[in-house]
Design a protein around this motif. Structure first.
Motif, mmCIF file in Angstrom:
data_model
loop_
_atom_site.group_PDB
_atom_site.id
_atom_site.type_symbol
_atom_site.label_atom_id
_atom_site.label_comp_id
_atom_site.label_asym_id
_atom_site.label_seq_id
_atom_site.Cartn_x
_atom_site.Cartn_y
_atom_site.Cartn_z
ATOM 1 N N GLU A 108 -29.829 21.817 -68.808
ATOM 2 C CA GLU A 108 -29.665 21.862 -70.484
ATOM 3 C C GLU A 108 -28.724 22.709 -70.904
ATOM 4 O O GLU A 108 -29.017 23.840 -71.199
ATOM 5 N N TYR A 143 -24.084 13.713 -56.683
ATOM 6 C CA TYR A 143 -24.909 14.549 -57.409
ATOM 7 C C TYR A 143 -25.554 15.501 -56.590
ATOM 8 O O TYR A 143 -24.545 16.219 -55.779
ATOM 9 N N ILE A 156 -27.361 15.187 -67.551
ATOM 10 C CA ILE A 156 -27.485 15.142 -66.399
ATOM 11 C C ILE A 156 -27.644 13.288 -66.717
ATOM 12 O O ILE A 156 -28.354 12.492 -67.292
ATOM 13 N N TYR A 163 -31.530 10.550 -62.277
ATOM 14 C CA TYR A 163 -32.304 11.243 -60.851
ATOM 15 C C TYR A 163 -32.332 11.221 -59.808
ATOM 16 O O TYR A 163 -32.851 9.442 -59.579
ATOM 17 N N VAL A 214 -28.710 14.432 -60.227
ATOM 18 C CA VAL A 214 -29.416 15.723 -59.472
ATOM 19 C C VAL A 214 -30.280 14.347 -58.399
ATOM 20 O O VAL A 214 -31.027 13.776 -59.166
ATOM 21 N N LEU A 253 -37.678 11.999 -67.643
ATOM 22 C CA LEU A 253 -36.871 11.775 -67.547
ATOM 23 C C LEU A 253 -37.063 10.936 -68.941
ATOM 24 O O LEU A 253 -35.693 10.439 -69.028
ATOM 25 N N PHE A 287 -34.079 17.801 -57.784
ATOM 26 C CA PHE A 287 -35.456 18.738 -58.784
ATOM 27 C C PHE A 287 -36.119 18.663 -59.272
ATOM 28 O O PHE A 287 -36.956 17.654 -59.690
ATOM 29 N N GLN A 324 -36.669 22.688 -63.395
ATOM 30 C CA GLN A 324 -34.721 23.378 -62.481
ATOM 31 C C GLN A 324 -34.008 22.593 -63.374
ATOM 32 O O GLN A 324 -32.987 23.287 -63.880
ATOM 33 N N MET A 325 -34.642 21.175 -63.745
ATOM 34 C CA MET A 325 -33.689 19.843 -64.970
ATOM 35 C C MET A 325 -33.369 20.938 -66.388
ATOM 36 O O MET A 325 -32.423 21.036 -66.725
ATOM 37 N N LYS A 326 -34.272 21.430 -66.615
ATOM 38 C CA LYS A 326 -34.528 22.270 -67.750
ATOM 39 C C LYS A 326 -33.232 23.714 -67.469
ATOM 40 O O LYS A 326 -32.895 23.925 -68.723
#
Length: 316
Positions: A155, A112, A160, A163, A143, A182, A146, A150-152
């Protein structure tokens, strides 16, 4: 469990309940006995727990060392998760290599990014993790802590798989935006903090009544105004636990597992007795009265922490 989860497709057979090893490092959660740690690990193994979650920051590597030493004989049967703070790709790679040595293994099942770093392009770090996946040093990438935005940003740089984030009856803010994100992308979810940092346990009232001089008084769940809101909810839960004969820890874990379709539920453990209590599954499911009470309290607690970004109020 979410059968469509990317994590479970890459790593099938994850135990429903898993071992959170932060406390084994000592320091943050107070002094920790080596003997207690060893007994906790082996009791969990005997109860068919196969996912152990740790990090370098847990006792400056002590937690990783303990886990590595004790599961070495069973490595092929164990799923290991560890982490690194986002700094630079090079430093993250160095952290991974150090974790491999501490854990006495040549691969990490789930690696992670522990906390995001705001204002920094994290895509190079994600690309580096993907290259380590190709080398066989990582099986799945996760991750933790987040936001959706922040995850976008990651991409296109990598995939990922899972989470990890804080979630409990009193802190369910992830249900609003994060969990739908998710689910739409089939990213697995592993909640931590499910027992509310010791509050949702048989000794929860003791935790609320103590004058904590160290770690707990820094937690938002232990703020004086929050304690007074939580206390009557906890009393109702303990009464239901006594009435049904189902330990509160087990009821909360099963409710969370089912309610969220989580891939596994992470439970902090620091001794054998906690392992025995936390990892015992409720055989016949929760009585409707207990499920209803848990849902009711979760609903009543919504909005309790307006404007606070996470369980640690950590701004990244």
């Amino acid at each position: 469990m979410n059968s469509k989860s990317r994590l479970l497709k890459k790593i099938p057979g994850l135990s429903p309940l898993s071992f959170g090893a932060w406390a084994l490092g000592g320091e943050y959660w107070g002094p920790q006995s080596h003997h207690d740690s060893v007994r906790a690990i082996h009791r969990a193994l005997a109860m068919n727990v196969n996912y152990f979650d740790t990090a370098p920051v847990y006792g400056k590597g002590r937690s990783e060392q303990l886990i590595g030493q004790q599961i070495k004989k069973f490595r092929s049967e164990i799923i290991l998760g560890t982490k690194a703070f986002y700094t630079t790709p090079e430093k993250m790679k160095t952290s991974l290599e150090t974790s491999l040595r501490r854990l006495l293994t040549d691969y990490i099942d789930i690696f992670y990014i522990h906390w995001p770093l705001s204002g920094v392009d994290m895509r190079p770090g994600m690309e580096m993790l993907e290259s380590l996946r190709q080398e066989g040093k990582i099986r799945a990438i996760g991750v933790s802590n987040f936001t959706v935005d922040q995850m976008k940003l990651l991409e296109g740089a990598g995939s990922i798989d899972v989470y990890q984030g804080g979630y409990n009856l009193f802190w369910s803010a992830l249900e609003q935006k994060l969990l739908p994100y998710l689910s739409k992308r089939n990213i697995g979810f592993i909640p931590y903090g499910v027992l509310a940092q010791g509050i949702l346990t048989e000794s929860g009232m003791d935790h609320l009544d103590r004058n904590h001089e160290g770690y707990r008084h820094k937690m938002i769940l232990y703020r004086e105004d929050i304690i007074e809101r939580i206390r009557p909810w906890l009393q109702r839960l303990l009464e239901e636990s006594s009435r049904t004969g189902i330990p509160l820890e087990q009821a909360v874990a099963l409710f969370t597992l089912n309610h969220l379709s989580a891939d596994t539920v992470l439970l902090g453990v620091r001794n054998r007795s906690q392992a025995e209590r936390n990892f015992q599954m409720v055989k016949d499911g929760l009585p409707p009265s207990f499920s209803s009470l848990l849902q009711s309290i979760k609903t009543e607690a919504e909005g309790l922490f307006q404007g606070i970004p996470n369980l640690f109020n950590h701004k990244s």
